[in-house]
Design a protein around this motif. Structure first.
Motif, short mmCIF file in Angstrom:
data_model
loop_
_atom_site.label_atom_id
_atom_site.label_comp_id
_atom_site.label_asym_id
_atom_site.label_seq_id
_atom_site.Cartn_x
_atom_site.Cartn_y
_atom_site.Cartn_z
N ASP A 232 -40.05 103.15 -65.01
CA ASP A 232 -39.50 103.04 -66.38
C ASP A 232 -39.00 101.64 -66.74
OD1 ASP A 232 -37.18 102.92 -64.88
OD2 ASP A 232 -36.43 104.88 -65.51
N PHE A 233 -39.53 100.57 -66.13
CA PHE A 233 -39.14 99.23 -66.54
C PHE A 233 -39.51 99.02 -68.01
CE2 PHE A 233 -43.38 98.89 -64.63
CZ PHE A 233 -44.08 98.19 -65.58
N GLU A 234 -38.85 98.07 -68.66
CA GLU A 234 -38.91 97.98 -70.12
C GLU A 234 -40.11 97.22 -70.67
OE1 GLU A 234 -35.25 96.46 -71.57
OE2 GLU A 234 -34.09 98.24 -71.01
N GLY A 235 -40.71 96.31 -69.94
CA GLY A 235 -41.74 95.43 -70.48
C GLY A 235 -43.01 96.15 -70.89
N ARG A 236 -43.78 95.52 -71.78
CA ARG A 236 -45.04 96.07 -72.27
C ARG A 236 -46.07 94.96 -72.47
NH1 ARG A 236 -42.69 99.95 -71.07
NH2 ARG A 236 -42.44 101.95 -72.16
N ASP A 237 -47.32 95.37 -72.69
CA ASP A 237 -48.42 94.47 -73.05
C ASP A 237 -48.66 93.38 -72.02
OD1 ASP A 237 -48.92 95.82 -75.46
OD2 ASP A 237 -47.34 94.71 -76.48
N PHE A 238 -48.74 93.77 -70.77
CA PHE A 238 -49.02 92.83 -69.68
C PHE A 238 -50.52 92.71 -69.44
CE2 PHE A 238 -44.69 94.27 -68.62
CZ PHE A 238 -44.05 93.03 -68.57
N ASP A 239 -50.97 91.51 -69.13
CA ASP A 239 -52.37 91.29 -68.73
C ASP A 239 -52.58 91.69 -67.27
OD1 ASP A 239 -53.55 89.74 -71.13
OD2 ASP A 239 -51.69 88.66 -70.69
N LEU A 240 -51.54 91.49 -66.45
CA LEU A 240 -51.62 91.77 -65.02
C LEU A 240 -50.28 92.33 -64.56
CD1 LEU A 240 -52.98 91.47 -62.16
CD2 LEU A 240 -51.95 89.17 -62.08
N ILE A 241 -50.35 93.40 -63.79
CA ILE A 241 -49.17 93.93 -63.11
C ILE A 241 -49.49 93.97 -61.62
CG2 ILE A 241 -47.65 95.92 -62.78
CD1 ILE A 241 -47.94 96.55 -65.71
N THR A 242 -48.56 93.52 -60.79
CA THR A 242 -48.77 93.49 -59.35
C THR A 242 -47.71 94.33 -58.64
OG1 THR A 242 -47.41 91.49 -59.14
CG2 THR A 242 -49.78 91.17 -59.45
N CYS A 243 -48.11 94.90 -57.52
CA CYS A 243 -47.19 95.60 -56.62
C CYS A 243 -47.54 95.17 -55.19
CB CYS A 243 -47.32 97.12 -56.74
SG CYS A 243 -46.62 97.81 -58.26
N PHE A 244 -46.63 94.48 -54.54
CA PHE A 244 -46.89 93.96 -53.20
C PHE A 244 -46.15 94.79 -52.16
CE2 PHE A 244 -47.71 90.39 -56.00
CZ PHE A 244 -48.85 89.83 -55.46
#
Length: 349
Positions: A232-244
């Motif tokens: 539920d993080f607030e940001g939107r409209d990302f080109d790339l999301i990463t999970c390391f």
């Protein structure tokens, strides 16, 4: 009475003795790192114990015993009464940017031992041990453990393996690093792609504070860090999301996948870096699987069970199970884009 196979017994005892030698080396390696002994050996070696003592302002008698133990372990070279580091030993113990720098693994092992009472209690209750409640600075040790891999592969290999992502980053993209911990991965990306804007999210406030301090120390202005959960993080409209190295630690990775899918722009990419693993136990009965199953027992499973849902994927979930979780969030395509002996990189679109 079952007859004992002497050959098998001797083999097992030999294996255990070897393991014990490694286990009791954990505090010695950490001493060598903290006191600058490996760095000094790299700088002045070959050296006697007395010369190393003078260079590090340590007591010679302690150093003689420490050096003997290190030589017996094969961690330093002993020749003609003097000690030194081979180039290979230096890569492991004295060069932080080396891809095989393993001091962080020793730090993590020490934290796992310290964490035993809490995990032992959780074995009986079935409950978890929250990330911020684990013994010692577990999150510091884990950040240090993963750093060499990120430094040597993230920008050079992993991001270029994703379809069209590097071109977007060069032009200027919006990027979220979810589960960023101390922000090492976020900072590396922000340094490499100054036209892009980065935000790192983590549910652990102390890690976000450390990440913010690191960003300030590097003088970076194209990134920020915020406390936020993967689902539920607030940001939107990302080109790339990463999970390391964090999806398997989440209590609700399926909820995270669904939220990440909504937070991406159309045509956006989710990069998921996870521990290398086969899809069945038989594929993971090897040295890498041994390390990951052990860490998963003491760190990953307790962390997930301490959160809502508590799916507890574990560090050896395998690509098939991870892909199922990713697709549950609405992603149509999942592929393995890159891999190392320790990690797999999945691309989801």
């Amino acid at each position: 009475m079952t007859q004992v196979d002497e050959a098998r017994l001797n083999e097992l005892v030999g294996r255990v003795l070897t393991d014990l030698g490694g286990a009791v080396s954990v505090p010695l390696v950490r001493l060598g790192d903290t006191l600058g002994l490996y760095d000094a050996l790299k700088r002045i070696g070959p050296a006697s114990a007395d010369e190393l003592a003078e260079a590090t302002e340590c007591a010679p008698r302690y150093l003689r015993e420490w050096l003997a133990a290190q030589a017996a372990s094969g961690y330093v070279r002993y020749e003609h009464g003097r000690f030194s580091l081979t180039p290979e030993q230096a890569l492991v113990f004295a060069e932080p940017d080396s891809p095989v720098h393993l001091i962080g693994a020793f730090d993590t092992a020490a934290a796992m031992v310290e964490n035993q009472p809490k995990v032992q209690s959780a074995f009986k209750t079935g409950r978890g041990v929250a990330w911020g409640d684990q013994a010692g600075c577990m999150f510091c040790a884990v950040a240090r453990l993963f750093r060499p891999g990120y430094v040597n592969a993230l920008v050079q290999e992993w991001l270029p393996a994703l379809e069209g992502v590097v071109d977007k980053l060069k032009a200027g993209a919006e990027v979220a690093d979810v589960g960023c911990g101390h922000g090492l991965s976020t900072i590396l990306m922000a340094q490499a792609f100054p036209k892009s804007r980065f935000v790192g999210y983590d549910f652990h406030p102390a890690s976000i504070a450390a990440a913010t301090a690191h960003a300030l120390a590097h003088g970076l202005t194209n990134l920020r860090f915020e406390v936020g959960r993967a689902q539920d993080f607030e940001g939107r409209d990302f080109d790339l999301i990463t999970c390391f190295d964090c999806l398997h630690d989440m209590g609700d990775p399926e909820g995270a996948a669904a939220h990440i899918r909504k937070a991406l722009k159309d045509g956006g990419t989710w990069m998921v870096v996870e521990p290398m693993a086969g899809d069945v136990l038989e594929d993971n009965l090897n040295p890498v699987g041994r390390l990951y199953y052990s860490a998963s027992t003491m760190i990953c499973i307790p962390t997930s069970l301490a959160q809502e849902t508590g799916l507890a994927l574990g560090a050896q979930a395998g690509e098939k199970r991870l892909a199922e979780v990713i697709r549950s969030g609405g992603f149509a395509h999942v592929r393995r884009a890159a891999q190392t002996p320790l990690n797999m990189v999945l691309e989801a679109t």
